[in-house]
Scaffold this motif. Structure first.
Motif, PDB file in Angstrom:
ATOM      1  N   MET A   1       0.413  -1.168   0.463  1.00 12.77           N
ATOM      2  CA  MET A   1      -0.351  -0.037   0.067  1.00 12.77           C
ATOM      3  C   MET A   1       0.963   1.448   0.296  1.00 12.77           C
ATOM      4  SD  MET A   1      -3.130  -0.965   2.645  1.00 12.77           S
ATOM      5  CE  MET A   1      -3.488   0.691   2.962  1.00 12.77           C
ATOM      6  N   TYR A   2       2.245   1.135   0.544  1.00 14.05           N
ATOM      7  CA  TYR A   2       3.119   2.183   1.260  1.00 14.05           C
ATOM      8  C   TYR A   2       4.136   2.053  -1.150  1.00 14.05           C
ATOM      9  CZ  TYR A   2       0.811   4.596   5.057  1.00 14.05           C
ATOM     10  OH  TYR A   2      -0.243   4.605   6.032  1.00 14.05           O
ATOM     11  N   ASN A   3       3.647   1.426  -1.462  1.00 14.60           N
ATOM     12  CA  ASN A   3       4.600   1.507  -2.584  1.00 14.60           C
ATOM     13  C   ASN A   3       6.448   0.906  -2.040  1.00 14.60           C
ATOM     14  OD1 ASN A   3       2.741   1.559  -4.337  1.00 14.60           O
ATOM     15  ND2 ASN A   3       2.298   3.751  -3.487  1.00 14.60           N
ATOM     16  N   PHE A   4       6.288   0.279  -1.221  1.00 17.34           N
ATOM     17  CA  PHE A   4       7.867   0.122  -1.054  1.00 17.34           C
ATOM     18  C   PHE A   4       8.403  -1.561  -1.891  1.00 17.34           C
ATOM     19  CE2 PHE A   4       7.476   2.437   3.377  1.00 17.34           C
ATOM     20  CZ  PHE A   4       8.751   2.559   3.511  1.00 17.34           C
ATOM     21  N   ILE A   5       9.417  -0.167  -3.098  1.00 19.80           N
ATOM     22  CA  ILE A   5       9.162  -1.739  -4.506  1.00 19.80           C
ATOM     23  C   ILE A   5       9.821  -2.895  -4.141  1.00 19.80           C
ATOM     24  CG2 ILE A   5       8.317  -0.335  -5.599  1.00 19.80           C
ATOM     25  CD1 ILE A   5      10.532   0.722  -6.465  1.00 19.80           C
ATOM     26  N   ASP A   6      11.037  -2.186  -3.209  1.00 22.36           N
ATOM     27  CA  ASP A   6      12.141  -2.711  -3.027  1.00 22.36           C
ATOM     28  C   ASP A   6      12.602  -3.630  -0.997  1.00 22.36           C
ATOM     29  OD1 ASP A   6      12.819  -0.681  -1.828  1.00 22.36           O
ATOM     30  OD2 ASP A   6      14.533  -0.889  -2.820  1.00 22.36           O
ATOM     31  N   PRO A   7      11.645  -3.897  -0.532  1.00 24.71           N
ATOM     32  CA  PRO A   7      11.206  -4.288   0.344  1.00 24.71           C
ATOM     33  C   PRO A   7      12.148  -5.622   1.118  1.00 24.71           C
ATOM     34  CG  PRO A   7       9.727  -5.073   0.299  1.00 24.71           C
ATOM     35  CD  PRO A   7       9.824  -4.392  -0.529  1.00 24.71           C
ATOM     36  N   SER A   8      12.758  -5.925   2.287  1.00 25.17           N
ATOM     37  CA  SER A   8      13.363  -7.025   2.200  1.00 25.17           C
ATOM     38  C   SER A   8      12.506  -7.940   3.747  1.00 25.17           C
ATOM     39  CB  SER A   8      14.759  -7.282   3.091  1.00 25.17           C
ATOM     40  OG  SER A   8      14.920  -8.036   3.475  1.00 25.17           O
ATOM     41  N   ILE A   9      11.873  -8.201   3.526  1.00 30.06           N
ATOM     42  CA  ILE A   9      11.121  -9.328   4.380  1.00 30.06           C
ATOM     43  C   ILE A   9      10.957 -10.658   4.717  1.00 30.06           C
ATOM     44  CG2 ILE A   9       8.195  -9.424   4.979  1.00 30.06           C
ATOM     45  CD1 ILE A   9       7.485  -8.127   2.437  1.00 30.06           C
ATOM     46  N   TRP A  10      10.948 -10.493   5.767  1.00 28.45           N
ATOM     47  CA  TRP A  10      11.052 -12.181   6.614  1.00 28.45           C
ATOM     48  C   TRP A  10      10.529 -12.643   7.510  1.00 28.45           C
ATOM     49  CZ3 TRP A  10      15.345 -15.053   5.755  1.00 28.45           C
ATOM     50  CH2 TRP A  10      16.525 -13.869   4.757  1.00 28.45           C
TER      51      TRP A  10
END
Length: 227
Positions: free
Chosen positions: A133-142
């Motif tokens: 929704m907040y347009n983080f296009i390159d997150p790292s999610i664990w």
């Protein structure tokens, strides 16, 4: 992450607090690696370590239902976000281990089962949804997984005659994270994002001696050592 830059890390902390407390106890070391640490849903057992830095922020929020990103100074143009989801509803574990009243893996009520899935998988879904929704296009999610999303808990751990069971709700909730992980990894990959699962195996806490002995014996039986 480009050399010389620091990302912001978002920690989604659950109610058990074992892993979350350990992370917070090493906050000074973490702050050397990350520009700012945001901690959501601070409902952990034990004291939260005092921070000597203003780079650590605590935000009380329902990690399943609240759009807690609105409380963060987030902008995908300003920093990279690393997110770690530590929440799970491990129903029902006490300080001495699993309650001894469950003579079936299906003994929880339907409402309890749904509640467990809602917390474990719901927190992961809410995190991924808000990042999108907040347009983080390159997150790292664990997403913190579990060995129990692939194998069933062994009743041997909870009773000598294997008559006591760990309810299946926890395994179901952790298994539900797998399609979330795969979809998020595929969705964010074209713009450099990623989503992974991490399992710590067992977390030693205040389980009784019998449980720890059984767990060690079971682990030794599962390990395959190279010749």
């Amino acid at each position: 992450m480009p050399a010389g830059t620091k990302s912001h890390i978002l920690l989604i902390l659950g109610s058990s607090g074992n892993i979350g407390t350990s992370l917070l106890q090493n906050v000074d070391e973490l702050l050397n690696k990350y520009k700012h640490i945001y901690c959501i849903d601070i409902n952990i057992n034990g004291a939260i370590p005092d921070s000597r830095s203003t780079s650590l922020s605590f935000i009380e929020a329902d990690a399943v239902h609240t759009e807690y990103f609105q409380h963060l100074p987030v902008s995908c143009d300003l920093f990279k976000l690393d997110a770690l989801n530590l929440i799970a509803h491990d129903y029902p574990v006490t300080s001495l281990g699993l309650s001894d009243k469950f003579n079936s893996p299906f003994q929880l009520s339907t409402q309890q089962y749904i509640a467990s899935l809602g917390v474990t998988a719901g927190s992961s879904y809410n995190l991924i949804r808000q990042i999108q929704m907040y347009n983080f296009i390159d997150p790292s999610i664990w997403l913190i997984g579990s060995i129990y999303n692939q194998i069933l808990p062994d009743p041997f751990l909870y009773s000598d005659n294997s008559s006591v069971y760990k309810p299946i709700a926890y395994s179901s909730g952790k298994y539900a994270q797998l399609p979330l992980r795969d979809q998020a990894a595929r969705f964010f990959a074209p713009t450099g994002g990623r989503c992974n699962s991490l399992s710590f195996g067992g977390i030693k806490s205040s389980q009784d001696h019998e449980f720890n002995t059984a767990a060690s014996a079971l682990l030794e039986g599962l390990l395959i050592f190279p010749k």
